[in-house]
Design a protein around this motif. Structure first.
Motif, PDB file in Angstrom:
ATOM      1  N   ALA A 169       0.692  -1.227  -0.025  1.00  0.00           N
ATOM      2  CA  ALA A 169      -0.169   0.171   0.184  1.00  0.00           C
ATOM      3  C   ALA A 169       0.795   1.223  -0.075  1.00  0.00           C
ATOM      4  CB  ALA A 169      -0.769  -0.079   1.263  1.00  0.00           C
ATOM      5  N   ASP A 170       0.333   2.486  -0.520  1.00  0.00           N
ATOM      6  CA  ASP A 170       1.123   3.462  -0.330  1.00  0.00           C
ATOM      7  C   ASP A 170       0.882   4.372   0.842  1.00  0.00           C
ATOM      8  OD1 ASP A 170       1.939   3.277  -3.120  1.00  0.00           O
ATOM      9  OD2 ASP A 170      -0.003   3.644  -3.647  1.00  0.00           O
ATOM     10  N   PHE A 171      -0.449   4.251   1.162  1.00  0.00           N
ATOM     11  CA  PHE A 171      -0.718   5.006   2.296  1.00  0.00           C
ATOM     12  C   PHE A 171      -1.391   4.149   3.451  1.00  0.00           C
ATOM     13  CE2 PHE A 171      -0.267   8.279  -0.656  1.00  0.00           C
ATOM     14  CZ  PHE A 171       0.519   9.156  -0.289  1.00  0.00           C
ATOM     15  N   VAL A 172      -1.762   4.503   4.417  1.00  0.00           N
ATOM     16  CA  VAL A 172      -2.633   4.012   5.645  1.00  0.00           C
ATOM     17  C   VAL A 172      -3.565   5.046   6.103  1.00  0.00           C
ATOM     18  CG1 VAL A 172      -3.119   3.036   7.935  1.00  0.00           C
ATOM     19  CG2 VAL A 172      -1.765   1.959   6.448  1.00  0.00           C
ATOM     20  N   VAL A 173      -5.025   4.803   6.055  1.00  0.00           N
ATOM     21  CA  VAL A 173      -5.918   5.867   6.698  1.00  0.00           C
ATOM     22  C   VAL A 173      -6.379   4.950   8.047  1.00  0.00           C
ATOM     23  CG1 VAL A 173      -8.153   6.886   6.811  1.00  0.00           C
ATOM     24  CG2 VAL A 173      -6.861   6.936   4.600  1.00  0.00           C
ATOM     25  N   MET A 174      -5.793   6.016   9.180  1.00  0.00           N
ATOM     26  CA  MET A 174      -6.146   5.078  10.646  1.00  0.00           C
ATOM     27  C   MET A 174      -6.900   6.221  11.411  1.00  0.00           C
ATOM     28  SD  MET A 174      -3.286   3.807  13.208  1.00  0.00           S
ATOM     29  CE  MET A 174      -2.711   2.266  12.282  1.00  0.00           C
ATOM     30  N   ALA A 175      -7.985   5.542  11.964  1.00  0.00           N
ATOM     31  CA  ALA A 175      -8.607   6.508  13.226  1.00  0.00           C
ATOM     32  C   ALA A 175      -7.844   6.598  14.236  1.00  0.00           C
ATOM     33  CB  ALA A 175      -9.933   5.827  13.447  1.00  0.00           C
ATOM     34  N   ILE A 176      -7.767   7.861  15.216  1.00  0.00           N
ATOM     35  CA  ILE A 176      -6.952   8.185  15.961  1.00  0.00           C
ATOM     36  C   ILE A 176      -7.789   8.798  17.096  1.00  0.00           C
ATOM     37  CG2 ILE A 176      -6.296  10.669  15.479  1.00  0.00           C
ATOM     38  CD1 ILE A 176      -3.959   7.646  16.611  1.00  0.00           C
ATOM     39  N   GLU A 177      -8.972   9.167  17.078  1.00  0.00           N
ATOM     40  CA  GLU A 177      -9.732   9.655  17.920  1.00  0.00           C
ATOM     41  C   GLU A 177     -11.130  10.090  17.302  1.00  0.00           C
ATOM     42  OE1 GLU A 177      -9.146  14.101  19.113  1.00  0.00           O
ATOM     43  OE2 GLU A 177      -7.325  13.676  17.938  1.00  0.00           O
ATOM     44  N   ASN A 178     -12.137   9.721  18.582  1.00  0.00           N
ATOM     45  CA  ASN A 178     -13.634   9.867  18.159  1.00  0.00           C
ATOM     46  C   ASN A 178     -14.093  11.001  19.140  1.00  0.00           C
ATOM     47  OD1 ASN A 178     -16.625   9.028  19.031  1.00  0.00           O
ATOM     48  ND2 ASN A 178     -16.485   9.072  16.915  1.00  0.00           N
ATOM     49  N   SER A 179     -14.870  11.929  18.956  1.00  0.00           N
ATOM     50  CA  SER A 179     -15.419  13.155  19.728  1.00  0.00           C
ATOM     51  C   SER A 179     -16.104  12.427  21.055  1.00  0.00           C
ATOM     52  CB  SER A 179     -16.156  14.106  19.236  1.00  0.00           C
ATOM     53  OG  SER A 179     -17.165  13.430  18.375  1.00  0.00           O
ATOM     54  N   ILE A 180     -16.536  11.191  20.704  1.00  0.00           N
ATOM     55  CA  ILE A 180     -17.410  10.556  21.845  1.00  0.00           C
ATOM     56  C   ILE A 180     -16.756   9.239  22.708  1.00  0.00           C
ATOM     57  CG2 ILE A 180     -19.634   9.363  22.472  1.00  0.00           C
ATOM     58  CD1 ILE A 180     -20.839  10.785  19.932  1.00  0.00           C
ATOM     59  N   ALA A 181     -16.111   8.683  21.815  1.00  0.00           N
ATOM     60  CA  ALA A 181     -15.289   7.389  22.543  1.00  0.00           C
ATOM     61  C   ALA A 181     -13.991   7.688  22.895  1.00  0.00           C
ATOM     62  CB  ALA A 181     -15.352   6.253  21.380  1.00  0.00           C
ATOM     63  N   GLY A 182     -13.494   8.990  22.318  1.00  0.00           N
ATOM     64  CA  GLY A 182     -12.143   9.277  22.904  1.00  0.00           C
ATOM     65  C   GLY A 182     -11.146   8.653  21.885  1.00  0.00           C
ATOM     66  N   SER A 183      -9.499   8.902  22.350  1.00  0.00           N
ATOM     67  CA  SER A 183      -8.603   8.277  21.744  1.00  0.00           C
ATOM     68  C   SER A 183      -8.437   6.808  21.559  1.00  0.00           C
ATOM     69  CB  SER A 183      -7.253   8.872  22.438  1.00  0.00           C
ATOM     70  OG  SER A 183      -7.344  10.037  22.405  1.00  0.00           O
ATOM     71  N   LEU A 184      -8.013   6.485  20.359  1.00  0.00           N
ATOM     72  CA  LEU A 184      -7.842   4.949  20.072  1.00  0.00           C
ATOM     73  C   LEU A 184      -6.278   4.668  20.374  1.00  0.00           C
ATOM     74  CD1 LEU A 184     -10.188   5.827  18.232  1.00  0.00           C
ATOM     75  CD2 LEU A 184      -9.756   3.774  16.985  1.00  0.00           C
ATOM     76  N   LEU A 185      -6.097   4.474  21.880  1.00  0.00           N
ATOM     77  CA  LEU A 185      -4.538   4.381  22.390  1.00  0.00           C
ATOM     78  C   LEU A 185      -3.651   3.584  21.650  1.00  0.00           C
ATOM     79  CD1 LEU A 185      -5.317   4.970  26.128  1.00  0.00           C
ATOM     80  CD2 LEU A 185      -4.860   6.561  24.433  1.00  0.00           C
ATOM     81  N   PRO A 186      -3.926   2.347  21.283  1.00  0.00           N
ATOM     82  CA  PRO A 186      -3.453   1.206  20.456  1.00  0.00           C
ATOM     83  C   PRO A 186      -2.760   1.816  19.419  1.00  0.00           C
ATOM     84  CG  PRO A 186      -5.461   0.102  21.583  1.00  0.00           C
ATOM     85  CD  PRO A 186      -5.490   1.605  21.423  1.00  0.00           C
ATOM     86  N   ASN A 187      -3.443   2.727  18.731  1.00  0.00           N
ATOM     87  CA  ASN A 187      -3.022   3.076  17.278  1.00  0.00           C
ATOM     88  C   ASN A 187      -1.837   4.010  17.600  1.00  0.00           C
ATOM     89  OD1 ASN A 187      -4.858   1.414  16.208  1.00  0.00           O
ATOM     90  ND2 ASN A 187      -6.282   3.310  15.393  1.00  0.00           N
ATOM     91  N   TYR A 188      -1.739   4.884  18.586  1.00  0.00           N
ATOM     92  CA  TYR A 188      -0.584   5.578  18.889  1.00  0.00           C
ATOM     93  C   TYR A 188       0.690   4.655  18.857  1.00  0.00           C
ATOM     94  CZ  TYR A 188      -3.244  10.033  19.906  1.00  0.00           C
ATOM     95  OH  TYR A 188      -4.060  11.040  19.715  1.00  0.00           O
ATOM     96  N   THR A 189       0.449   3.846  19.890  1.00  0.00           N
ATOM     97  CA  THR A 189       1.575   2.677  19.763  1.00  0.00           C
ATOM     98  C   THR A 189       1.820   2.061  18.396  1.00  0.00           C
ATOM     99  OG1 THR A 189       0.905   2.078  21.838  1.00  0.00           O
ATOM    100  CG2 THR A 189       2.532   0.597  21.121  1.00  0.00           C
ATOM    101  N   LEU A 190       1.166   1.778  17.551  1.00  0.00           N
ATOM    102  CA  LEU A 190       1.559   1.466  16.213  1.00  0.00           C
ATOM    103  C   LEU A 190       2.293   2.231  15.436  1.00  0.00           C
ATOM    104  CD1 LEU A 190      -2.006  -0.232  15.180  1.00  0.00           C
ATOM    105  CD2 LEU A 190       0.027  -1.731  15.665  1.00  0.00           C
ATOM    106  N   ILE A 191       1.813   3.486  15.394  1.00  0.00           N
ATOM    107  CA  ILE A 191       2.238   4.576  14.726  1.00  0.00           C
ATOM    108  C   ILE A 191       3.991   4.599  15.118  1.00  0.00           C
ATOM    109  CG2 ILE A 191       2.483   6.964  13.970  1.00  0.00           C
ATOM    110  CD1 ILE A 191      -0.642   6.814  14.390  1.00  0.00           C
ATOM    111  N   ARG A 192       3.951   4.479  16.320  1.00  0.00           N
ATOM    112  CA  ARG A 192       5.407   4.877  16.860  1.00  0.00           C
ATOM    113  C   ARG A 192       6.303   3.481  16.528  1.00  0.00           C
ATOM    114  NH1 ARG A 192       4.754   4.184  21.737  1.00  0.00           N
ATOM    115  NH2 ARG A 192       5.959   2.580  22.163  1.00  0.00           N
ATOM    116  N   GLU A 193       5.739   2.385  16.798  1.00  0.00           N
ATOM    117  CA  GLU A 193       6.291   1.199  16.729  1.00  0.00           C
ATOM    118  C   GLU A 193       6.892   0.901  15.179  1.00  0.00           C
ATOM    119  OE1 GLU A 193       4.317  -1.805  18.695  1.00  0.00           O
ATOM    120  OE2 GLU A 193       4.881  -1.248  20.759  1.00  0.00           O
TER     121      GLU A 193
END
Length: 277
Positions: free
Chosen positions: A49-73
């Motif tokens: 793939a050339d890009f990933v589109v990844m949800a990172i936060e929702n105004s009601i459910a809050g942040s998707l914390l595991p995705n921060y870790t994925l981006i960093r790792e």
């Protein structure tokens, strides 16, 4: 954006991730369906793939914390962002009436965002699924005449379902922020005025305040701060910070000064602010 750009998404066609991809790149792209956020990262890492589109936060459910870790790792570059209004509709096979409905199915987060609607219809049994669009697809494939899906209009169009109740989400100001990820850190062609960074500070009084004050003194606005524990390390945290500026020199100076008071400082991406919903 060149024709046929390959964009990995979590979920299937007509999911909110595909809708976000279309909003950012336009519809002339090839979306690659993935079962998990980790799989989207593996697809990008492997060059499929050339890009990933990844949800990172929702105004009601809050942040998707595991995705921060994925981006960093995976050490991917954040090259953009897109905000999507989450509008949820009730859809069924053509000809199905509301009184025929026994089951409603969708992703658990989408179900949570519609609890007020279903309180009025206790006779409808709620069934959790993996993906909003996948639930719509299943109704079409299995010709389920007693089941509705909670999904977006893209899913209704693709799987030829009728929307029988519109906008059933409890909060009409519900939106999700998605990050656009790329494997390589190439020069961003658009003017940049936002960055996502990650760092650690030593565990003593005022350490974090010192860093935050540096950005304030240089007129750099911190639009988000998210802390996450460092795995296996007691009292150690990663701080993920989104920042915006009007003058690039102010940002450059703030970063230079902050480097003196932080460890594992990582600029995850510099890009153009794009917060229109």
């Amino acid at each position: 954006m060149k024709k046929g750009t390959r964009v990995a998404i979590q979920g299937i066609k007509a999911s909110f991730h595909e809708e976000a991809a279309f909003k950012f790149f336009g519809k002339d792209i090839q979306t690659i369906e993935c079962n998990s956020f980790k799989q989207t990262c593996d697809v990008l890492e492997n060059g499929d793939a050339d890009f990933v589109v990844m949800a990172i936060e929702n105004s009601i459910a809050g942040s998707l914390l595991p995705n921060y870790t994925l981006i960093r790792e995976y050490n991917f570059a954040v090259v953009g962002e897109v905000y999507l209004a989450i509008q949820l509709h009730l859809m069924a096979l053509p000809g199905v009436k509301f009184e025929d409905i026994k089951y409603a199915t969708s992703h658990p987060i989408a179900i949570r965002q519609c609890v007020d609607f279903f309180e009025d219809y206790p006779q409808i049994q709620i069934i959790e699924g993996n993906d909003t669009a996948a639930c719509a697809k299943r109704i079409k494939e299995e010709q389920l005449t007693d089941t509705v899906a909670i999904a977006n209009t893209l899913a209704a169009e693709l799987y030829e379902l009728n929307v029988i109740e519109r906008r059933i989400e409890s909060n009409k100001k519900n939106f999700t922020r998605f990050l656009i990820l790329k494997r390589d850190r190439t020069e961003n062609e658009s003017p940049i005025n936002k960055a996502s960074i990650c760092f650690q500070v030593s565990n003593h009084v005022g350490a974090l305040v010192k860093v935050l004050n540096i950005f304030a003194e240089q007129k750099v606005n911190l639009s988000k701060i998210q802390s996450m524990p460092v795995l296996g390390k007691r009292n150690e945290y990663y701080f993920y910070v989104d920042m915006e500026w009007k003058n690039m020199e102010d940002y450059d100076k703030a970063v230079r000064l902050a480097l003196k008071y932080t460890v594992n400082f990582n600029i995850m991406g510099e890009y153009q602010k794009n917060d229109k919903v």
